[in-house]
Structures are given as C-alpha cells and as structure tokens.
Scaffold this motif. Structure first.
Motif, PDB file in Angstrom:
ATOM      1  N   GLU B 232       0.752  -1.080   0.130  1.00 22.32           N
ATOM      2  CA  GLU B 232       0.399   0.096   0.134  1.00 22.32           C
ATOM      3  C   GLU B 232       0.939   1.219  -0.214  1.00 22.32           C
ATOM      4  O   GLU B 232       0.742   2.284   0.021  1.00 22.32           O
ATOM      5  N   ASP B 233       2.384   1.410   0.314  1.00 21.52           N
ATOM      6  CA  ASP B 233       3.276   2.293   0.530  1.00 21.52           C
ATOM      7  C   ASP B 233       3.592   2.884  -1.175  1.00 21.52           C
ATOM      8  O   ASP B 233       4.351   3.560  -1.136  1.00 21.52           O
ATOM      9  N   TYR B 234       2.890   1.819  -2.431  1.00 25.81           N
ATOM     10  CA  TYR B 234       3.400   2.317  -3.937  1.00 25.81           C
ATOM     11  C   TYR B 234       2.317   2.548  -4.377  1.00 25.81           C
ATOM     12  O   TYR B 234       1.562   2.028  -4.423  1.00 25.81           O
ATOM     13  N   ASP B 235       2.362   3.772  -5.057  1.00 23.51           N
ATOM     14  CA  ASP B 235       0.775   3.457  -5.885  1.00 23.51           C
ATOM     15  C   ASP B 235       1.674   4.594  -7.020  1.00 23.51           C
ATOM     16  O   ASP B 235       2.063   5.587  -6.962  1.00 23.51           O
ATOM     17  N   PHE B 236       1.669   3.462  -8.374  1.00 20.41           N
ATOM     18  CA  PHE B 236       2.319   3.921  -9.569  1.00 20.41           C
ATOM     19  C   PHE B 236       1.356   3.295 -11.077  1.00 20.41           C
ATOM     20  O   PHE B 236       1.286   2.202 -10.459  1.00 20.41           O
ATOM     21  N   ASP B 237       1.857   3.841 -11.770  1.00 16.61           N
ATOM     22  CA  ASP B 237       0.972   3.537 -13.411  1.00 16.61           C
ATOM     23  C   ASP B 237       2.036   2.745 -13.858  1.00 16.61           C
ATOM     24  O   ASP B 237       2.086   4.005 -14.376  1.00 16.61           O
ATOM     25  N   VAL B 238       1.875   1.421 -14.151  1.00 15.56           N
ATOM     26  CA  VAL B 238       3.044   1.135 -14.868  1.00 15.56           C
ATOM     27  C   VAL B 238       3.480   0.632 -16.176  1.00 15.56           C
ATOM     28  O   VAL B 238       3.992   1.226 -17.099  1.00 15.56           O
ATOM     29  N   THR B 239       1.778   1.120 -16.669  1.00 15.61           N
ATOM     30  CA  THR B 239       1.805   2.200 -18.191  1.00 15.61           C
ATOM     31  C   THR B 239       2.108   3.251 -18.340  1.00 15.61           C
ATOM     32  O   THR B 239       2.495   4.113 -19.523  1.00 15.61           O
ATOM     33  N   ASP B 240       2.510   4.274 -16.963  1.00 14.30           N
ATOM     34  CA  ASP B 240       2.942   5.570 -17.016  1.00 14.30           C
ATOM     35  C   ASP B 240       4.538   5.409 -17.549  1.00 14.30           C
ATOM     36  O   ASP B 240       4.963   5.452 -15.862  1.00 14.30           O
ATOM     37  N   ARG B 241       5.577   5.751 -19.042  1.00  8.98           N
ATOM     38  CA  ARG B 241       6.652   5.739 -17.919  1.00  8.98           C
ATOM     39  C   ARG B 241       7.197   6.826 -16.873  1.00  8.98           C
ATOM     40  O   ARG B 241       8.539   6.658 -16.820  1.00  8.98           O
ATOM     41  N   ARG B 242       6.336   8.570 -17.064  1.00 12.30           N
ATOM     42  CA  ARG B 242       7.119   9.205 -16.050  1.00 12.30           C
ATOM     43  C   ARG B 242       7.059   8.540 -14.693  1.00 12.30           C
ATOM     44  O   ARG B 242       7.902   8.377 -14.022  1.00 12.30           O
ATOM     45  N   GLU B 243       5.504   8.088 -14.192  1.00 12.80           N
ATOM     46  CA  GLU B 243       6.101   7.404 -12.773  1.00 12.80           C
ATOM     47  C   GLU B 243       6.657   6.385 -13.187  1.00 12.80           C
ATOM     48  O   GLU B 243       7.466   5.971 -11.738  1.00 12.80           O
ATOM     49  N   ALA B 244       6.863   4.718 -13.973  1.00  6.54           N
ATOM     50  CA  ALA B 244       7.334   4.214 -13.922  1.00  6.54           C
ATOM     51  C   ALA B 244       9.285   4.293 -13.447  1.00  6.54           C
ATOM     52  O   ALA B 244       9.702   3.834 -13.141  1.00  6.54           O
ATOM     53  N   ALA B 245       9.361   5.467 -14.469  1.00  4.58           N
ATOM     54  CA  ALA B 245      11.201   6.172 -14.070  1.00  4.58           C
ATOM     55  C   ALA B 245      11.001   6.757 -12.718  1.00  4.58           C
ATOM     56  O   ALA B 245      12.357   6.313 -12.617  1.00  4.58           O
ATOM     57  N   GLU B 246      10.270   7.268 -12.147  1.00  4.04           N
ATOM     58  CA  GLU B 246      10.210   7.726 -10.680  1.00  4.04           C
ATOM     59  C   GLU B 246       9.957   6.071 -10.026  1.00  4.04           C
ATOM     60  O   GLU B 246      11.250   6.118  -8.798  1.00  4.04           O
ATOM     61  N   MET B 247       9.314   5.492 -10.347  1.00  8.44           N
ATOM     62  CA  MET B 247       9.654   4.104  -9.089  1.00  8.44           C
ATOM     63  C   MET B 247      10.908   3.531  -9.415  1.00  8.44           C
ATOM     64  O   MET B 247      11.001   3.013  -8.220  1.00  8.44           O
ATOM     65  N   MET B 248      11.316   3.416 -10.566  1.00  8.52           N
ATOM     66  CA  MET B 248      12.507   2.903 -10.737  1.00  8.52           C
ATOM     67  C   MET B 248      14.047   3.010  -9.907  1.00  8.52           C
ATOM     68  O   MET B 248      15.039   2.779  -9.381  1.00  8.52           O
ATOM     69  N   TYR B 249      13.436   5.062  -9.504  1.00 11.18           N
ATOM     70  CA  TYR B 249      14.916   6.033  -9.211  1.00 11.18           C
ATOM     71  C   TYR B 249      14.855   5.286  -7.646  1.00 11.18           C
ATOM     72  O   TYR B 249      16.180   4.887  -7.549  1.00 11.18           O
ATOM     73  N   GLU B 250      13.757   4.852  -6.888  1.00  8.55           N
ATOM     74  CA  GLU B 250      13.761   5.174  -6.392  1.00  8.55           C
ATOM     75  C   GLU B 250      13.695   3.575  -5.321  1.00  8.55           C
ATOM     76  O   GLU B 250      14.416   3.096  -4.408  1.00  8.55           O
TER      77      GLU B 250
END
Lengths: 631, 311
Positions: B232-250
């Motif tokens: 529940e700590d993470y909420d991002f859209d795997v089809t959204d390139r920008r959100e994916a990029a941020e999540m990857m960095y983290e």
C-alpha cells in the motif's frame, strides 16, 4: 603500355559527382564494344579533396589499371579548402590539375574547366606541357552548364568535350543519361552534352592523335565491382541474412546486400557494433538461415570472438574482410593487403577456418559461392578477403557468366525423420558432435526440430554438446574439427578449376607469385615481360587457408627464383608460403608496396628487372624490395 | 508443411521435461540464488505452453551462463556479453521459436551493455533475464557494475569509487516494453513475472536479484522484500513512463539502503515488436525466413535478375 588504349582520368573534388560521371562514361565505352577497367582514388572526406577515377578502355583484355594515363578531364573542386600554398592541404582549388600531372603520359590530353581553374595558378603548366608534348584544351565547362542548367552539370559538359576530342559518338552517353534521369534535368543535360561537344569541335583544332579505341564484344556485357561480385555470389549461394556495421570499404558489400535481401526473402540488419554483427550472423545461422557478416580491418578485429565461437560451435558462417591500409584507422580509403595474418590467426586457440582471397570480379563471385558451400557443408567459418582496390574497381563481365542456378541447400542439416534415426545421448539429447564422422562433419539439427535438442557452447564439449574437460574427448573433438581442413583441401584440389590462376610458359626460369587483388596487375606485367622476351611465369593465389601446398610447391620448384608481390610492408604472404611449405627461404624475394596506391604493371616489371640485376632498390620510391632469407 | 514440428505443438507439458539427463544437479554453490531462476523458468515455460524443443535459451558467460546446462531445451551458451545478439538473430531467422536470453549483471550491464541497450531499443519479441547478484561470481568476487559504491574486492581494494549502474532505468530509457525486478527469495512472484515476460510481445527485461552467498551476501539480506504492486506504500501506473521512471529510481536507490523492492515497473502492450516494425516497411517476410530452405516450392531469385542496372 599500348597505344591503342584510352586511360581517361576524371579529377575533381569529393561530392562533385565524379563517381557517377565515370560510371556512366565507363558503361558508354563498354557498350561501344570495349573492355573497361576502373580505378578509384579518393580521400576519407565527403566534400572536397583530391579525387579521381581512371577508366582504362581497350579492345584487348584490361585486367588492371594502366601505367599512368593519357587523357585528363580536370573539373573544379566545388568544396576546395584553404586555397593557399602554405595551408596544410595546399591549394585545393588547383589540385584537379596539379595533383594529376605527374602521372600523365607524354603526348597526353588535358581538358580543364577554365571556369574554375586558372592556368596562371598552376606553376609551369605551359612549360611542362611543352616538354611532355601534352595537348591542353581549356574549356569553360562551368559557364556552359550555368547557361543551360545548373553548375553541377559541368561534369556533363566535360564528357561532351571528351567525346569531341576523342571523336566519340554521343549516342551511348545519351542513352545512359536517359536511363538515369528524366524531365528538365535530362533535357538540360542532353543540351549541355551536345553544346559542349559542338563548341569544342568548333573552337579547337585537334592537335593530338589519340582517339577512342574501337572494339567488339561478342556477347552482352555488364559492368560490376568486386563488391557486386561478392554480394551476387552470396545471394546466389542462398544467403538470406546479413548483419553489419558501416566501415569503408566493406560498406559497399553491406549496402548491396541490404538493398536486395528483402526482395530475395531475406533480412538485413545494421546493428550496434561489429561484435554484434558477427554474433547475429552466428545466431541466424544456428537457427538455419544461410548468413554472413563482414567488415574492414578495425571492425573485423571486433569480430574475433564471435569468429572463434563459430569455430568451436561449428556454426556455418561467411565473413567478408575488405582490407584497407592499417594499422589502426590507417588510411580508410586506400588499399593494402596488410590484414592477412590478422585474418588467418585472430581469435584464441588454433585457427579452424577457411580463407579465400579472390583476384578479380569473377573470382569474387565464384569464391563467395564456394565459401557458402564449404561453410554449410563443413559447418565452419569461411572468410572472403578483398580490399579497397577490388571492392571499388569496375570491370566488364559477360552477362552469361551470371546465368546460374541459386543454391538453396542448407548444408549438413538433418530432417526430423533423420534425427529420429540418429544417435542420441542416453539423456535424450541429440548427439550433435559425434567423434568419428565422415570428413569430420557431424550433421546438425536446428532449433524447433523435433528430437534434435542439444547444447551449443563455446566451451569444449562432448557428443551431446555438454561442457566437458575430459582429455580423450578433447583430443577427439579437436582432431575431428581440424580434420575438416584436410578434406576441404582435397575437395579444392579435385575441383575442376583451381582457385589459383597461372600465366606464362610452364618451363619459365623465373616465377612471380602474388595473392588476392594484385593478381590482374601481376598477370599483365608477366605478359609484358614475355612479350619482351623474358622467361617469366606467374601465379595468383586465392586459397590462403587451407593452403594449396601442392600447387605452390610445384610452382616454386619449377623456377630458379621467385618474387612475391604484395601490398604490405612485412611480406606477409611470403611468410605464409615459407611457414606452410617449410622451405624455399633462399629462393623467394619480395616486391612490396604500401603507400596507399595499388601496383601499376610497370612497377612490377621494374621490380623484376631490378631483382634480376641484383639491385637492392627499385628505381621508383613507391615500391621496395625485400631480399631472400640469408641474402 | 513446416520443417520445425516442435513449434506450436499443442500438448500437456510437464515441468520435468526441462530437467536434463546430463548433469541434472546444478554445480552452483549451496544457497545460490541461481537455483531460483532455474526453478521459476522450469515452471513458467510449461505454464505458457512452450516445450523444450521450441525453446532456444541463449546464455552468456559466468555462473548464470550455465543455466542452459541445467535446463533441457535447445541451448546456445555463447560468449561473454553476447547472448543478446545471438538470441535476437535466431528469433529473426525463425520467429516461431520462444527465445530467451540470460546472463549475469557483469555480462549484461558491463561487457554486453551495448547489446542490452540496442536490443531493448529495437524491442525484439524475446525475454532477457539478468541474474543480478551485484558481483562477479565465477571469477571470484570482483566488483561488478551493480556492486554498491565502496564495495571492496581484490580488484577494488580501497572500495569501489563508482556508483552502481541503474539497470531498470537504463532498460526503460533504452526502450524495453516490459521491465520487472524479482528476487530469488520470492519464488512465486518470480514465476509469475517470468510467465508475463515470456508472454509479452516485445523485449521483456527481468532483473532477477540472485544472492551470492559465497562472495556477497546470503538470502537473508534480500528479506524482507516488498512487491510494489501489493504494497500500500506504493501507488504508480506501470503503463506511465514518467511514473515508472520515478519508481525505478527509488527502487534502485533503496536496494543499497537494504530495502528490496520488486514487481513490475513498466509495461507497454501497444508498442509493436521489432519484427512487426520490419514487416511493416517491407524488410522482413511474414513467414519464418528459415522455412524456405525446406520448402520445395520456394522461389529462389538470382542475381542474374539484377543485371539490367549494370548494362
């Protein structure tokens, strides 16, 4: 040197259309019934810089560039830089004249574009012309082109002027233009061609004797380069996959394949680097498609490891190496035969490959076909070695030479039914690498075939492909792989035609030996020596590995002395002969050239004469002699 | 009729079919994370309906390169860093094959990184599994491209001065259309991710955290792990390139702080595969290229047909 030949040199700057102009002019001469041979000299630069193409045309055979030339068409260099004597590149504006005068024969013709070139800027032009008996015709080619169309059409004006001075019919040139262009561009070019022709005829009295030679060809001719020969051989051999990376001069073969493969039902891939290129060819071939890759020296260096992988996994593979002057980046647009040892021995472990060095365009085609046959029958990498000279030189060939059947045979691959009958390991794996097999070849299965799964690995492996360091297995696998070379040598020796070309009387006392692209020049020089009463024969060698021991041994034994002619500084092919035959050191001298330009026939003749007289040097500075071992 | 009848065979597949008769026991060290890759792959392949003989598994060099010694299928154990170019060409040659490439972090992110970037960029329809153990294992523990900054080894005696490479971010930027990270300690997720990756029609990159108990750390150090889709700590859209990029960095940063984030990070189902792109511009036939060699009715063009341009 013969009087009944035209050697037309068109000179200017890179990017000025010298190549296409010369290509069309060469075709016009070919269509008129002459044999033609072209030689291309250009810098590693897109715009500007000293560039020329020479077209040698005669009724008789023309296997080589000539000695110098007899007609200069000096166009301007639109992209000339630093127009000053002191500048690093010199005065590029005048180079189309100044750089070409030394090679122009006595009594030769000069047509230069006075719209772009000022004779006052060329020191001593008139004095030299007088001394050498040159006939100089200044024509404002640029002005004519501008008047009717655009400045770039001055090449067409130059061709019109050439035709006028050589009493050459314009029909063929016109019809080639009609094939290549249309609309206003065509109209303007045709007009410029005619106008230049007529104007030169009106303005100048011909003070020279040179005319275009006449000749007849018995059958339809086609004009092709060595790169065409290699690519067409590959297409007809059933090659349907190429991967590559651009590098001069290999790019020519790569481009021709890429432009044709989709129409032939195949795939061409330009990839990230040469390691990938060779690895892709291995991957496609492993999956069953006849595949090739290639490069020039530096790019080929990157292919060493995938080449070794193909040797170890017995993956059929054809690699082209189009050599240029090295080391390192060297001289990208200049020919050399300096990569021989690199090609023979690169990659870790004992070499297990086949290497051919064709000597002319027909051999490029034939030996590339043979390369695919051997690669897929014997499951071994085969290399075809050309160079900047052979890749870019154009020569006419009988059209019927190419009237051949394609070869769809995938080589020693089993069908699923055959796999079902074949030996399997108790584990269920197909025994892809059996120890004792006919000619050292163990038939393969392809991924996706039922019952054929196995492991291919660059590690030493057992019969089923599993990694193994067992000493007995190691020796059995090594011996089997190496045995293929003996069988390939037997096949080549028993073929109807040898890949080696010989010329001159069998009982000659002196032998000239050469390899690869220098063949034509050496054969012509040998004919001249014989015409001059000398007792000389020559052999042009194409089989580098496995080495044609019997043929070379017989040739060298039959002469008192032999001279090895090659374009490198360290006599690499002479070294190979001595290594393979283990003797003849004191009998072999070398004539070497590595200044970036291919041999002219006269240089080989001079080299022979200098050696016969026991001199340590050749009269010119372009070639060097390396004495025999012990001398 | 195809000459490749293992391809497209419809039948029940037992995961034991992938266990080889020769060397069924892998020689990896006890506790090695590589066992989990092998196990997950053996489960995933039958689940997606692929048999050993329609599968080509290409590996690089290193402990991970032995994968196809222990998984029975068509295999090509290539050279260091070059599994991808071999694999993608095999796929181009015979599109019916299920092609999987695998190698270590040194193999894929170091010596073979150029091929990784370009294979992702081209979006070949294949799966690429990177055994990421943050160390060179088979050469005895040297610092690798994903070793943490300060990592000490015989070749980096003062600790590595280099920050680790960010494999997920690199993959996304290069063009992979499926990017995931899983861990050897999470076998269920590993299998599910491999199933998705194999089924994905494009370049699917799985960064597989495989502990190296001999040179690096043991499995315990990858626990607890977090599945970013389930947490529940993470909420991002795997089809959204920008959100994916941020999540990857983290995710990449967190790994070196001891927090193991796993799951799917980017999924693009719409991007055409490389073969589709090539076919769309007329540079690749619809039928597998290799079939023509076994088709008696195939038409073979010849160079003689090209000569008009040379007259």
């Amino acid at each position: 040197m013969t009087d009944d030949e035209l050697i037309w040199r068109v000179a200017g700057g890179s990017g000025d259309g010298i190549d296409s102009t010369s290509q069309n002019f060469a075709k016009a001469l070919m269509r008129s019934g002459l044999n033609v041979f072209t030689h291309r000299h250009y810098p590693s630069r897109i715009r500007g810089g000293h560039t020329y193409v020479e077209i040698r045309a005669a009724d008789g055979e023309v296997p080589s560039r000539g000695d110098g030339y007899n007609f200069l068409l000096a166009l301007g260099d639109s992209f000339a830089r630093n127009p000053s004597e002191d500048a690093y590149y010199g005065n590029e504006e005048t180079k189309p004249l100044t750089e070409n005068l030394d090679d122009l024969r006595e009594g030769g013709i000069i047509v230069y574009d006075e719209g772009l070139l000022d004779e006052d800027d060329v020191e001593d032009l008139n004095e030299r012309a007088e001394e050498e008996g040159w006939h100089v015709y200044p024509v404002d080619l640029r002005g004519m082109a501008r008047e009717v169309g655009r400045e770039v059409m001055r090449n067409t004006a130059g061709v019109g002027a050439t035709a006028a001075l050589l009493d050459m019919d314009l029909d063929e040139v016109e019809s080639l233009m009609e094939d290549a262009m249309g609309g206003d561009i065509l109209e303007q070019n045709l007009q410029i061609l005619q106008q230049a022709h007529d104007q030169v005829n009106e303005e100048f009295e011909h003070t020279h004797d040179l005319q275009v030679p006449t000749g007849t060809n018995e059958e339809e001719q086609v004009l092709l380069s060595g790169s065409n020969g290699v690519a067409y051989g590959a297409l007809d051999a059933g090659c349907r996959f190429i991967a590559g990376y651009p590098m001069t001069p290999w790019t020519d073969v790569f481009t021709i394949m890429t432009q044709n493969l989709p129409d032939f039902g195949g795939i061409a891939e330009q990839v990230e680097d040469e390691i990938a290129a060779a690895a892709l060819a291995v991957g496609a071939s492993h999956a069953g498609v006849k595949s090739m890759s290639g490069s020039s020296g530096g790019g080929f260096a990157l292919m060493s490891e995938p080449l070794g992988l193909a040797e170890m996994t017995e993956t059929p593979l054809v690699l082209i190496e189009a050599m240029r002057a090295g080391p390192s980046t060297g001289m990208p647009t200049k020919p050399e035969q300096g990569d021989l040892e690199h090609i023979l021995y690169t990659s870790q472990g004992d070499s297990c490959r086949v290497v051919f060095a064709p000597g002319n365009i027909r051999e490029c085609y034939e030996q590339t076909r043979t390369a695919f046959e051997l690669a897929y029958d014997y499951q071994i990498p085969v290399m075809v070695v050309i160079d900047q000279k052979l890749s870019g030189e154009n020569r006419n060939v009988d059209e019927s030479f190419f009237d051949r059947q394609p070869d769809p045979d995938p080589g020693t691959v089993l069908t699923e039914d055959e796999i079902a009958e074949a030996a399997h390991d108790p584990s269920g794996k197909f025994n892809r690498f059996l120890h004792d097999t006919d000619k050292g070849v163990s038939p393969r299965s392809l991924p996706g075939q039922k019952g054929g799964h196995y492991l291919a690995t660059g590690n030493e492996h057992n019969k089923a492909g599993h990694i193994s360091e067992d000493p007995e297995n190691r020796v059995a696998q090594m011996d089997r792989r190496m045995r293929k070379l003996d069988h390939i040598r037997d096949d080549l020796d028993s073929a109807e035609d040898s890949n080696q070309t010989t010329v001159g009387p069998d009982d000659a006392d002196f032998g000239i030996i050469t390899w690869g692209s220098s063949q034509g020049t050496v054969l012509e020089a040998t004919r001249r020596l014989n015409d001059d009463g000398k007792d000389v024969k020559a052999i042009g060698v194409s089989d580098m590995m496995p080495f044609p021991e019997a043929e070379l041994e017989a040739f060298i034994e039959s002469v008192d002395e032999a001279m090895v002619v090659e374009m490198n500084a360290t006599a690499q092919f002479r070294g190979l002969i001595q290594k393979e035959l283990g003797r003849f050191g004191p009998k072999l001298t070398s004539l070497l050239k590595y200044n970036g330009n291919p041999f002219e026939p006269a240089e080989v003749v001079e080299g022979y004469e200098a050696q016969q007289q026991g001199e340590e040097d050749t009269p010119g500075t372009n070639t060097t002699i390396q004495p025999a071992a012990g001398d | 009729m195809s000459a490749f009848n293992a391809i497209g065979e419809e039948r029940e597949i037992d995961s034991d079919e992938f266990t080889p008769g020769i060397e069924p026991q892998p020689t990896w060290c006890p506790g090695c994370g590589d066992f989990s890759v092998l196990k997950a792959l053996k489960q995933a392949l039958p689940e997606v309906g692929r048999t050993p003989e329609e599968t080509l598994l290409c590996t690089g060099i290193g402990c991970s390169g032995k994968l196809n010694s222990y998984l029975d299928s068509y295999g090509f154990h290539t050279i260091h860093g070059r599994s991808l170019p071999v694999a993608r060409a095999a796929k181009l040659a015979n599109s019916g094959l299920e092609v999987i490439a695998a190698g270590g972090d040194g193999d894929g992110y170091g010596i073979g990184a150029n091929h990784f970037i370009h294979s992702a960029r081209e979006n070949h329809d294949m799966t690429y599994i990177v055994f990421n153990n943050e160390v060179f294992g088979l050469t005895k523990g040297q610092t690798s491209p994903t070793s943490p900054k300060g990592h000490k080894s015989k070749t980096q005696p003062h600790g590595s001065a280099k920050s680790p490479l960010r494999p997920l971010s690199l993959s996304l930027t290069s063009g992979s259309s499926y990017v995931a990270r899983t861990a050897a300690v999470n076998p269920n997720q590993a299998k599910e991710i491999l199933v998705e990756a194999i089924e994905h029609d494009g370049f699917a990159h799985v960064d597989f955290l495989t502990q190296c108990p001999t040179w690096n750390k043991d499995a315990k150090q990858y626990v607890p792990y977090v599945d970013v889709q389930e947490s529940e700590d993470y909420d991002f859209d795997v089809t959204d390139r920008r959100e994916a990029a941020e999540m990857m960095y983290e995710t990449e940063s967190a790994l070196y702080d001891g927090e193991v984030l796993t799951g799917r990070f980017y999924v693009d189902e719409d991007r055409p595969s490389y073969s589709e792109e090539k076919q769309a511009i007329g540079e690749m036939p619809e039928e597998p290229v290799v079939e023509q060699y076994f088709d008696d009715d195939a038409e073979w063009k010849r160079s003689y047909d090209l000569l008009d341009r040379h007259k």
